[in-house]
Write an enzyme that holds these catalytic residues in place. Structure first.
Site: not given
Ligand code: PLP
Length: 370
Positions: A38, A136, A264, A313
């Site tokens: 991701k 969550r 800045y 930036m």
């Molecule tokens: C992002 C994520 C992972 C990966 O976690 P890491 O700590 O980067 O290994 C695994 N499971 C879920 C549900 C996640 O959202």
């Protein structure tokens, strides 16, 4: 060694292969490896990472959103792809690209069944996500009857896997809590498996779950940060190799008199004679303002140079008073020796945030040699 001419993010595939092998060696041979790609492969390049890992034997990929899964399919990835947090508006697209949804609530289950039936699906594979303490996303244990009731009324879907996510697998102080999560997940899997008449694939561990909780490996593990070279702990960081190196160059050097300011809002005032270097990377590239004012640092000719004043930036300025360097010299923001976890920690954040923030404006270069 060729030296950088502009801001680039190098992606080292030999390091990726090393990390994959290391993490795989931590689980039993029957345990499947799901690679989490991701957020552009934790800020690198999801397609590049996935193609390499598909060849190295990754059994599964995961992304957060449907659009990320679609991009992987369009890049030619054939391995199963789990979408961790899809929205119903994208379920049609998800099915069209043979992605597997994590279904995490009564609402998403009902919506997914509707779309799967509309599209005449038979036993479309889904993963059911249970909340075991992260609070969550996920079903609660007492939703099991609801799930079964809806499942029994349709042929369109089939539960391929059950998953849950650990809240504090990197935190040794929370060992009891984590063991509680593992136990809750086991109980849910047992109850559901009995009712289904078969045992779906079970997966609960992220990287720190792999490293700290063998009892949570089940049938598959999901590794993200570890693949990219970070283990959330020095002893694991030492075994892993950072995949991404963020490099830039010194655009210009200035010599300041005492009392002159930098950047800045004049956030930095020179306490004496100070030499500064301006570097072409800023908050639009992913170096957020939290790294300004001596929180973050870069490495120039092996020496630490702290970011002074506010991050702009498109630029940062660093203090090079004590460093022997010249315009055009290479600047390391992070790499294998000055790694993202160290800078993140010094700036009050974590490697995940620094890595995933690197914006598409930064050119990616794939290093594919051993
Ligand atoms: C992002 C994520 C992972 C990966 O976690 P890491 O700590 O980067 O290994 C695994 N499971 C879920 C549900 C996640 O959202």
């Amino acid at each position: 060694m060729s030296s950088t001419k502009e801001t680039v993010l190098e992606i080292n595939l030999a390091h990726l292969a090393h990390n994959f092998k290391y993490l795989k060696s931590k689980v039993a041979p029957h345990v499947k490896m799901l690679a989490v790609v991701k957020a552009s492969g934790y800020g690198s390049d999801a397609a590049v990472i996935a193609k390499h890992l598909e060849k190295s034997g990754a059994n599964y990929f995961a992304v957060a959103y449907v659009s990320e899964g679609v991009a992987l399919r369009e890049a030619g990835i054939k391995t199963p792809i789990l979408v961790l947090h899809p929205q119903p508006v994208n379920f049609e697209k998800l099915i069209a690209h043979t992605l597997e949804p994590s279904i995490y609530s009564p609402r998403t289950l009902q919506e997914f069944i509707k779309v799967a039936e509309d599209k005449n699906q038979k036993e479309y594979p889904i993963h059911i996500k249970f909340n075991t303490g992260l609070n969550r996303i996920g079903f609660w244990e007492n939703d099991i009857d609801f799930i079964l009731e809806h499942l029994n009324k349709t042929q369109a879907i089939k539960i391929k896997a059950l998953l849950s996510h650990l809240a504090a697998s990197e935190d040794h102080e929370e060992r009891d809590f984590t063991l509680g999560q593992i136990n809750t997940f086991k109980n849910i899997a047992q109850r559901l498996g009995k009712q289904l008449g078969y045992q779906p694939i079970l997966h609960q561990s992220n990287t720190s779950g792999i490293l700290n909780y063998p009892e949570a490996h089940f049938d598959m593990v999901r590794t993200g940060i570890g693949l990219y070279g970070y283990g959330n702990e020095a002893k694991f960081d030492n075994q892993l190799k950072p995949v991404a190196s963020l490099k830039s160059i010194i655009s210009q050097i200035h010599k300041l008199e005492p009392g002159e300011s930098v950047g800045y809002n004049r956030a930095y005032k020179a306490p004496g004679f100070v030499k500064t270097a301006t570097i072409p990377i800023g908050h639009a590239d992913g170096i957020s303002r939290q790294y300004g004012n001596q929180k973050g640092f870069v490495t120039i000719n092996g020496e630490k140079a702290y970011i002074i004043g506010n991050v702009c930036m498109d630029m940062i300025m660093v203090d090079i008073t004590a460093i022997d360097c010249k315009e055009g010299d290479e600047v390391i923001i992070f790499d294998a020796s000055s790694n993202a976890a160290q800078i993140a920690e010094h700036s009050g954040t974590i490697s995940y945030e620094l890595l995933t923030a690197i914006s598409p404006r930064v050119k990616r270069i794939v290093i594919d040699k051993m």
